[in-house]
Design a protein around this motif. Structure first.
Motif, short mmCIF file in Angstrom:
data_model
loop_
_atom_site.label_atom_id
_atom_site.label_comp_id
_atom_site.label_asym_id
_atom_site.label_seq_id
_atom_site.Cartn_x
_atom_site.Cartn_y
_atom_site.Cartn_z
N GLU A 64 0.83 -1.19 0.00
CA GLU A 64 0.00 0.00 0.00
C GLU A 64 0.87 1.25 0.00
O GLU A 64 1.99 1.23 0.50
CB GLU A 64 -0.88 0.05 1.26
CG GLU A 64 -1.86 -1.09 1.36
CD GLU A 64 -2.64 -1.00 2.66
OE1 GLU A 64 -2.31 -0.16 3.53
OE2 GLU A 64 -3.58 -1.78 2.81
N ALA A 65 0.32 2.31 -0.53
CA ALA A 65 1.01 3.61 -0.45
C ALA A 65 0.87 4.14 0.97
O ALA A 65 -0.22 4.15 1.54
CB ALA A 65 0.40 4.58 -1.45
N LYS A 66 1.96 4.57 1.54
CA LYS A 66 1.95 5.09 2.91
C LYS A 66 1.48 6.54 2.92
O LYS A 66 1.64 7.27 1.95
CB LYS A 66 3.34 4.99 3.55
CG LYS A 66 3.88 3.59 3.59
CD LYS A 66 3.00 2.71 4.44
CE LYS A 66 3.54 1.29 4.47
NZ LYS A 66 2.61 0.34 5.00
N VAL A 67 0.91 6.96 4.04
CA VAL A 67 0.43 8.32 4.19
C VAL A 67 1.63 9.25 4.42
O VAL A 67 2.50 8.95 5.24
CB VAL A 67 -0.55 8.42 5.37
CG1 VAL A 67 -1.00 9.85 5.60
CG2 VAL A 67 -1.75 7.53 5.12
N ASP A 68 1.65 10.36 3.72
CA ASP A 68 2.71 11.35 3.91
C ASP A 68 2.31 12.26 5.07
O ASP A 68 1.47 13.14 4.92
CB ASP A 68 2.90 12.17 2.63
CG ASP A 68 4.04 13.16 2.75
OD1 ASP A 68 4.87 13.00 3.67
OD2 ASP A 68 4.10 14.09 1.93
N VAL A 69 2.89 12.04 6.24
CA VAL A 69 2.50 12.79 7.43
C VAL A 69 2.92 14.25 7.36
O VAL A 69 2.35 15.09 8.04
CB VAL A 69 3.04 12.12 8.71
CG1 VAL A 69 2.38 10.79 8.94
CG2 VAL A 69 4.53 11.98 8.67
N GLU A 70 3.91 14.56 6.55
CA GLU A 70 4.36 15.95 6.41
C GLU A 70 3.30 16.80 5.72
O GLU A 70 3.19 18.00 5.96
CB GLU A 70 5.67 16.01 5.63
CG GLU A 70 6.83 15.30 6.31
CD GLU A 70 7.22 15.95 7.63
OE1 GLU A 70 7.09 17.18 7.76
OE2 GLU A 70 7.66 15.21 8.53
N ALA A 71 2.50 16.19 4.86
CA ALA A 71 1.50 16.94 4.10
C ALA A 71 0.18 17.07 4.85
O ALA A 71 -0.71 17.78 4.39
CB ALA A 71 1.26 16.25 2.76
N LEU A 72 0.04 16.41 5.99
CA LEU A 72 -1.24 16.43 6.70
C LEU A 72 -1.48 17.74 7.44
O LEU A 72 -2.61 18.21 7.52
CB LEU A 72 -1.31 15.27 7.69
CG LEU A 72 -1.41 13.88 7.09
CD1 LEU A 72 -1.41 12.84 8.19
CD2 LEU A 72 -2.64 13.75 6.23
N GLY A 73 -0.46 18.33 8.01
CA GLY A 73 -0.64 19.55 8.79
C GLY A 73 -1.08 19.24 10.21
O GLY A 73 -1.24 18.09 10.61
#
Length: 69
Positions: free
Chosen positions: A19-28
């Motif tokens: 699965e593609a992992k969530v980019d936590v830097e882009a979440l805010g």
């Protein structure tokens, strides 16, 4: 008579599609409700008080404080 049985395929996570992992830097920053902010503040205070009590107990066991008996 019809056969209404469902079949489920079990796939081990190592054999599954990646699965593609969530980019936590882009979440805010995550918005918090006032009750959650209050709960976290109370938890922080509780942990600080418990840490101070443990420190006091360790210093008391070391003989730093003398008690009148």
């Amino acid at each position: 008579m019809t056969n209404n049985r469902r079949t489920f395929v079990v796939v081990h996570p190592l054999d599954d599609v990646v699965e593609a992992k969530v980019d936590v830097e882009a979440l805010g920053p995550m918005p918090l409700t006032p009750s959650v902010k209050f709960s976290l503040l109370v938890l922080r205070g509780y942990l600080i008080i418990m840490g101070l009590l443990v420190l006091y107990h360790v210093l008391d066991l070391s003989g730093l404080f003398t008690h009148m008996r």
